[in-house]
Design an enzyme around this catalytic site. Structure first.
Site, mmCIF file in Angstrom:
data_model
loop_
_atom_site.group_PDB
_atom_site.id
_atom_site.type_symbol
_atom_site.label_atom_id
_atom_site.label_comp_id
_atom_site.label_asym_id
_atom_site.label_seq_id
_atom_site.Cartn_x
_atom_site.Cartn_y
_atom_site.Cartn_z
ATOM 1 N N HIS A 295 -28.900 105.325 30.220
ATOM 2 C CA HIS A 295 -29.634 106.581 30.547
ATOM 3 C C HIS A 295 -28.946 107.584 29.466
ATOM 4 O O HIS A 295 -27.885 107.477 29.221
ATOM 5 C CB HIS A 295 -29.247 107.190 32.025
ATOM 6 C CG HIS A 295 -30.171 107.985 32.294
ATOM 7 N ND1 HIS A 295 -30.069 109.464 32.056
ATOM 8 C CD2 HIS A 295 -31.483 108.047 33.037
ATOM 9 C CE1 HIS A 295 -30.837 110.257 32.785
ATOM 10 N NE2 HIS A 295 -32.042 109.564 33.380
ATOM 11 N N ASP B 12 -21.975 104.573 36.381
ATOM 12 C CA ASP B 12 -22.789 105.474 36.948
ATOM 13 C C ASP B 12 -23.519 104.387 37.798
ATOM 14 O O ASP B 12 -24.425 103.778 37.391
ATOM 15 C CB ASP B 12 -23.737 105.992 35.851
ATOM 16 C CG ASP B 12 -24.913 106.752 36.408
ATOM 17 O OD1 ASP B 12 -24.979 106.736 37.527
ATOM 18 O OD2 ASP B 12 -25.530 107.580 35.506
ATOM 19 N N GLN C 297 -28.590 104.195 40.070
ATOM 20 C CA GLN C 297 -29.591 103.333 40.255
ATOM 21 C C GLN C 297 -29.527 102.328 41.511
ATOM 22 O O GLN C 297 -30.198 102.037 42.343
ATOM 23 C CB GLN C 297 -30.040 102.728 39.236
ATOM 24 C CG GLN C 297 -31.027 103.651 38.054
ATOM 25 C CD GLN C 297 -32.336 103.904 38.857
ATOM 26 O OE1 GLN C 297 -32.913 103.468 39.761
ATOM 27 N NE2 GLN C 297 -32.598 105.284 38.482
ATOM 28 N N LYS D 248 -31.051 109.903 44.943
ATOM 29 C CA LYS D 248 -31.576 108.628 44.839
ATOM 30 C C LYS D 248 -31.140 107.709 46.044
ATOM 31 O O LYS D 248 -31.485 106.610 46.028
ATOM 32 C CB LYS D 248 -31.400 107.810 43.319
ATOM 33 C CG LYS D 248 -31.698 108.816 42.362
ATOM 34 C CD LYS D 248 -32.055 107.980 41.008
ATOM 35 C CE LYS D 248 -32.062 108.900 40.005
ATOM 36 N NZ LYS D 248 -32.636 108.751 38.801
ATOM 37 N N CYS E 106 -35.822 108.473 30.128
ATOM 38 C CA CYS E 106 -34.429 108.975 29.429
ATOM 39 C C CYS E 106 -33.702 107.904 28.866
ATOM 40 O O CYS E 106 -32.309 107.805 28.902
ATOM 41 C CB CYS E 106 -33.716 109.608 30.685
ATOM 42 S SG CYS E 106 -34.351 111.056 31.228
#
Lengths: 397, 151
Positions: free
Chosen positions: A117, A185, A188, A211, A353
């Site tokens: 991303h 990260d 997700q 999220k 993105c």
């Protein structure tokens, strides 16, 4: 299971017939999380850490308890948990702090993946690195190239792709070069699978709360304790100091050092409620339900002619999340998305993105993405397929 | 029963006798050029639709003219096209609209570029005739334009 869960999300009763397949963008919020926000603002709204009166003490107590909840959720210690506005702020902060603390060579060598991303590309490019290595995707949209260059200072990666759903073999990659700082990260993956920072042996891990069924504007940054002690803060201001004099300042220790300014207290407290919501279902159930729908979605997408699917084939839920991107030849993804929008079916169109992935790997400017969460069911998928078939009829003209 | 779709078609013509078209992929014809316009949304007037579509171009629209009404009938869908012509505007266009490239194309070159089959019929009429154009177009099951009837 899913209808019982769907009923816990007020947005579906307020929007009859809503098919929400854009959870990779942001998740819907269960009533318990919304109620928690309202509870804070109506019952004990006050600033934390500063007031010696009952309201502020209650707010501080609830806010600090969130640290414990999050620590347990990802198998960390409470003093390793920092609250941020989201993963973007966290990655920007870590990149600058690693640099300003002298932890990395200048200019540094950095390893990323082709799936990143933009929030995990731009902060590293901004350090003007000597080199960026991108671990590439194979033909099945998986990362099999797991060797970080031996002189890399940093390995920064998403845990799972917001486009292909690919789960990156983080542990294997980190093991290939234990000298590089690892920054993961998990935005997700955090709502879809158990994350264990000790098992992954990451140095930094971040995720955005929105999220994870929590409000926007709250995120988490895990920093391994021994690193946190030596790391410079990336935000300066009120709340993070030990002492301020005319000529200089000293900083507080632990997470406080990284939390300058008034935090998003209500959202943090609601984030803990979101974690309790997930715990009430359990990752085993979540994975089972999402994996069943992932396979059903792929099976039904196969009915569509001239479709190109950007998602690993013949893999299990251990290798891919229920995030599936695709294009239908001859129709722009924006047009399909707009048509589906007319039918109250929410999917995302664009580059999500991830311009590097779209332009250099998939060789398309944009794609459509359907992403699944605990509140989705087979009927949602069936409506999506019906919608795609309708869009094809419209754009045949 | 067919799905009924009210849509706008917007021709914007500048003082160089060029019209503004959007380049898009098409299921059968590869890259094609189409005028602006889309489905008239719930509670939206056709005029509001035109304003909304023009906003995305970066142009400031001063005046619009409804120049035609075309009904298109296919096996599954019936379109009602409200065709507008805009010649009074200010400003510069953006490079693209939602990822589609915007281009000014000379009217004399309309025959040479790939336009959707129905647009090829009504575009020259809308752009040259002073009269209001009303017609019914019929497509076969393969979405081939087989009949045009004008009033």
């Amino acid at each position: 299971m899913n209808n019982n869960i769907k009923n816990q999300f007020p947005i579906f009763s307020k929007n009859k017939g809503l098919v929400y397949l854009d959870s990779a963008s942001t998740s819907q919020k269960p009533k318990v999380v919304i109620d928690k926000l309202v509870e804070f603002y109506t019952e004990y709204n006050s600033n934390v850490h500063r007031g010696l009166y009952p309201l502020s003490e209650k707010a501080t107590d609830e806010y600090e308890k969130v640290r414990e909840t999050i620590a347990k959720f990802i198998n960390a210690e409470p003093n390793e948990i920092i609250f941020t506005s989201g993963a973007t702020e966290a990655i920007n902060g870590v990149s600058r702090s690693l640099y300003s603390s002298g932890f990395i060579n200048v200019p540094p060598k950095i390893t990323l993946t082709d799936l990143e991303h933009h929030s995990n590309v731009l902060p590293w490019q901004d350090l003007q690195p000597e080199m960026i290595q991108y671990l590439g995707l194979d033909d099945n949209y998986l990362i099999n190239d797991t060797k970080i260059f031996k002189d890399s200072d940093i390995f920064a990666s998403i845990h799972a792709s917001n486009v292909t759903g690919t789960i990156i073999p983080i542990k294997e990659i980190i093991t290939s070069n234990e000298n590089a700082y690892s920054i993961i990260d998990a935005t997700q993956s955090i709502a879809h699978m158990k994350i264990d920072v000790k098992d992954l042996d990451v140095d930094f891990l971040t995720f955005s709360g929105h999220k994870l069924f929590a409000p926007t504007g709250i995120g988490v940054l895990y920093i391994k304790e021994e690193i946190m002690k030596e790391l410079n803060p990336f935000k300066l201001g009120g709340g993070m100091i030990d002492e301020v004099t005319r000529n200089g300042s000293t900083y507080a220790s632990g997470p406080t050092k990284f939390e300058a300014g008034t935090p998003n207290i209500a959202a943090a407290i609601a984030l803990a409620e979101a974690v309790r919501f997930i715990d009430s279902i359990g990752f085993e159930e979540i994975k089972l339900s999402e994996e069943r729908l992932r396979l059903y979605l792929l099976e039904r997408l196969d009915e569509i002619e001239n479709i190109e699917i950007y998602h690993p084939k013949n893999v299990t839920g251990k290798e891919a999340l229920a995030v599936v991107s695709f294009n239908i030849e001859g129709i722009h993804s924006h047009d399909i998305s707009a048509y589906l929008g007319e039918k109250n079916i929410c999917v995302r169109a664009g580059h999500h993105c991830t311009q590097i992935l779209h332009r250099d790997v998939l060789n398309v400017p944009a794609s459509l993405r359907a992403s699944i969460s605990v509140y989705n069911n087979e009927e949602d998928i069936a409506k999506l397929i019906e919608g795609l078939k309708g869009a094809i009829k419209i754009y045949k003209k | 029963m067919r799905e009924i779709r009210p849509e706008t078609v917007i021709f914007i013509r500048n003082n160089k006798n060029e019209i503004l078209l959007v380049e898009k992929p098409h299921l059968h014809y590869g890259e094609i050029y189409i005028p602006l316009g889309d489905l008239v949304k719930d509670s939206e007037s056709t005029f509001e639709n035109v304003r909304r579509n023009c906003l995305t171009t970066g142009l400031e629209i001063a005046d619009t003219k409804l120049k035609g009404l075309v009904t298109e009938v296919s096996k599954d869908i019936q379109w009602h096209l409200f065709i507008y012509l805009i010649e009074d505007f200010k400003g510069e266009t953006t490079k693209d609209v939602e990822g589609h490239k915007l281009q000014w194309i000379s009217i004399v070159k309309l025959d040479e570029i790939a336009l959707p089959q129905a647009d090829k019929v009504y575009a020259p009429i809308i752009l040259s005739s002073p009269d209001f154009y009303e017609a019914k177009y019929t497509f076969d099951d393969d979405m081939k334009l087989v009949k045009t009837e004008s009033i």
